[in-house]
Every structure is written in structure tokens, then in C-alpha cells.
Design a protein around this motif. Structure first.
Motif: not given
Length: 172
Positions: A37-38, A32-33, A139-140, A96-98
Motif C-alpha cells: 500500500p501507499s 510483494a513490493g 533504503n537498500i 518506500a519503507s512499506i
């Protein structure tokens, strides 16, 4: 479950069961990650999976995932990210947050609890996990089976601002 039901089901878990996340579920949330999109499809996100006791102990030096048996450090490669030409905004933190959000929603759908951690020491994380200078921990995510009862999806309704306080139509 609808998308709205899914996002309302997700909550920040701060107490986990000790049982590990199954490999099949881990692969699904990582996928999923991967498909998130980026900007310009540059895919600058890097995922560091932390699940061995020694690695979780290293993580604990710089971040608290509240006993989650699995953590994913969502990092970004500044050299791979798209840069907006008008103001040189590097998209790595957005991208990265998406990815993090996709992982969290996939985990929720699979019955896993998550915690998005932004309060961590990036210097410690960088050192403990040997991140090169161009890779930034952004993010973790703590991931695992929530201990105790699930939180009500409506528990924050009174604290949430109504739409008319956060939405502006056409122009500010």
C-alpha cells in the motif's frame, strides 16, 4: 507459518552464500513490493535491482550489503508521492519503507536472508545509478541465502522493550 512467526524469523543477515537468487523468487519478492500500500495509492516507489558484478561494485562505493548477491535500491519519486495538506509532509519515505518491508517479509518466507541498509551515501548511489533529481534512494536491501546457521527468533527478547514501554492507550 503465521505472520508473527514470519516476522520473528526475519533477521539482518551479514554473511551470504555466493549462489544467486532464483529468478522466480526475485519476481515474487518484487511483486510483494509492487502490491504494497501507499498513500492515496500513488505508488511512488521505484525499485532498482542490482545483481550484476559491475553493478554490485558500483553499489559497494556507497553502501555495504555484506556480500549479498542481490540488492534492491528502494527509491521514491517525490513528484509522484502524496503530500499531506496540513503540513506538506511528503509520504515518499513512508511508502518506500512499506515496500521494503513487504519485500523483506516475502524474501523471508521464501527462505532468503535480507539486510535493510539505511547507512549509505545517497550522493554516491544517485551518481552511480543515474537517479534523476526527483528520485531519492531511501533504503537498500541486501538479499540472498544466509551463510551459516539461522539466528534464533528470540535472540533479542531481552533487549526488546516490553509492550508497556512502547504502547500508549488512547492518549499520550
Amino acid at each position: 507459518m503465521s505472520a508473527l512467526e514470519l516476522v520473528k524469523k526475519r533477521y539482518s543477515v551479514r554473511q551470504y552464500e555466493e549462489r544467486p537468487v532464483e529468478e522466480e523468487k526475485l519476481q515474487k519478492i518484487l511483486e510483494a513490493g509492487r502490491v504494497a500500500p501507499s498513500a492515496k495509492n500513488n505508488q511512488p516507489s521505484r525499485l532498482i535491482v542490482v545483481r550484476e558484478k559491475e553493478s554490485l561494485a558500483k553499489l559497494k562505493k556507497g553502501a555495504n550489503v555484506y556480500g549479498a548477491p542481490l540488492a534492491i535500491i528502494v527509491a521514491g519519486d517525490h513528484q509522484a508521492a502524496w503530500v499531506r495538506p496540513y503540513d506538506n509532509k511528503n509520504s515518499v519515505d513512508i511508502d518506500a519503507s512499506i515496500v521494503a518491508d513487504h519485500i523483506i517479509l516475502a524474501a523471508t518466507e521464501l527462505g532468503l536472508g535480507t539486510l535493510w541498509v539505511c547507512y549509505f551515501d545517497p550522493v554516491v548511489i544517485r551518481q552511480e545509478f543515474n537517479l534523476p533529481a526527483h528520485i531519492e534512494p531511501i533504503n537498500i536491501l541486501g538479499v540472498g541465502y544466509a551463510a551459516g546457521e539461522a539466528k534464533s527468533p528470540d535472540r533479542h527478547n531481552e533487549a526488546r522493550k516490553p509492550l508497556n514501554e512502547i504502547v500508549v492507550w488512547e492518549s499520550y
